[in-house]
Design a protein around this motif. Structure first.
Motif, PDB file in Angstrom:
ATOM      1  N   ILE A  94      63.712  47.334  61.740  1.00  0.00           N
ATOM      2  CA  ILE A  94      62.434  47.174  61.220  1.00  0.00           C
ATOM      3  C   ILE A  94      62.993  47.048  60.213  1.00  0.00           C
ATOM      4  O   ILE A  94      64.438  46.543  58.839  1.00  0.00           O
ATOM      5  N   GLY A  95      62.871  45.145  59.123  1.00  0.00           N
ATOM      6  CA  GLY A  95      63.422  44.401  58.717  1.00  0.00           C
ATOM      7  C   GLY A  95      64.325  43.903  58.991  1.00  0.00           C
ATOM      8  O   GLY A  95      64.357  43.438  60.224  1.00  0.00           O
ATOM      9  N   ALA A  96      65.259  43.488  57.894  1.00  0.00           N
ATOM     10  CA  ALA A  96      66.553  42.310  58.283  1.00  0.00           C
ATOM     11  C   ALA A  96      67.661  43.044  58.436  1.00  0.00           C
ATOM     12  O   ALA A  96      68.536  42.463  59.174  1.00  0.00           O
ATOM     13  N   GLU A  97      67.280  44.680  58.322  1.00  0.00           N
ATOM     14  CA  GLU A  97      68.798  45.176  58.773  1.00  0.00           C
ATOM     15  C   GLU A  97      68.884  46.413  59.437  1.00  0.00           C
ATOM     16  O   GLU A  97      70.243  46.702  60.069  1.00  0.00           O
ATOM     17  N   VAL A  98      68.104  47.779  59.385  1.00  0.00           N
ATOM     18  CA  VAL A  98      67.792  48.743  59.808  1.00  0.00           C
ATOM     19  C   VAL A  98      67.145  48.378  61.364  1.00  0.00           C
ATOM     20  O   VAL A  98      66.882  48.063  62.055  1.00  0.00           O
ATOM     21  N   VAL A  99      67.893  49.775  62.330  1.00  0.00           N
ATOM     22  CA  VAL A  99      68.059  49.362  63.827  1.00  0.00           C
ATOM     23  C   VAL A  99      67.917  50.696  63.861  1.00  0.00           C
ATOM     24  O   VAL A  99      69.005  51.073  63.630  1.00  0.00           O
ATOM     25  N   GLY A 144      55.176  47.209  54.691  1.00  0.00           N
ATOM     26  CA  GLY A 144      55.053  45.793  54.942  1.00  0.00           C
ATOM     27  C   GLY A 144      56.143  45.036  56.233  1.00  0.00           C
ATOM     28  O   GLY A 144      55.838  44.095  56.062  1.00  0.00           O
ATOM     29  N   ASP A 145      57.026  45.862  55.704  1.00  0.00           N
ATOM     30  CA  ASP A 145      57.818  45.532  56.719  1.00  0.00           C
ATOM     31  C   ASP A 145      57.759  44.729  58.224  1.00  0.00           C
ATOM     32  O   ASP A 145      57.274  45.438  58.642  1.00  0.00           O
ATOM     33  N   GLU A 146      58.010  43.585  58.898  1.00  0.00           N
ATOM     34  CA  GLU A 146      58.410  43.871  60.364  1.00  0.00           C
ATOM     35  C   GLU A 146      58.823  44.606  60.818  1.00  0.00           C
ATOM     36  O   GLU A 146      60.522  44.765  60.688  1.00  0.00           O
ATOM     37  N   ILE A 147      58.290  45.010  62.267  1.00  0.00           N
ATOM     38  CA  ILE A 147      59.257  46.361  63.380  1.00  0.00           C
ATOM     39  C   ILE A 147      58.561  45.129  64.159  1.00  0.00           C
ATOM     40  O   ILE A 147      58.026  44.600  65.028  1.00  0.00           O
TER      41      ILE A 147
END
Length: 152
Positions: A94-99, A144-147
């Motif tokens: 999710i977004g740039a950092e979260v896994v 709004g973040d990409e997943i």
């Protein structure tokens, strides 16, 4: 295929009202900042973060003939345009950092029946109740973040 994070919700303690936020920090140690479930201990803790698909919630609402906000499901994250993996061990970013790593299906509980008669049954097929996950990599997420699926 990528989707979008439509909503973020948390609750400070068991049975507390859900609080909707537009962004939040996520950590390996505490899950969603301010959400009591993420900090629960136990190795491995398989329910740090819960996710539900917008389409699945809408289908369950249509089946029971109600319009109830998704946060009443008590899930942490609402996603759209993305099929949540139905296999433990699959990772999503999710977004740039979260896994997050999917750990299991998020079975609907008796609280769903208190919201609307038949809702628990409407959420049972095909992981409609959502997925539970644990945090592999923390960071900040925002509506709004990409997943998307994490590359192996």
């Amino acid at each position: 295929m990528a989707g979008v994070l439509l909503g973020i919700a948390r609750h400070a303690r068991s049975r507390a009202p859900m609080e909707l936020v537009d962004h939040v920090e996520v950590t390996v140690e505490g899950g969603i900042h301010g959400d009591f479930r993420g900090a629960m201990r136990g190795k491995p803790y398989k329910r740090q973060v819960t996710l539900i698909e917008r389409g699945d919630w809408a289908a369950a609402m249509a089946e029971v003939g109600h319009t109830i906000g998704w946060e009443e499901r008590r899930a942490n994250l609402l996603v759209d345009g993305f099929d949540l993996p139905q296999t433990a061990g699959v990772r999503v970013r999710i977004g740039a950092e979260v896994v997050l790593e999917i750990t299991r299906e998020c079975d609907p509980c008796e609280r769903m029946e208190a919201l609307a008669e038949g809702l628990r049954a409407a959420m049972t097929p095909d992981w409609r109740g959502g997925a539970c996950a644990m945090v592999i990599s923390g960071g900040r997420i925002a509506v709004g973040d990409e997943i998307r699926m994490e590359e192996a």
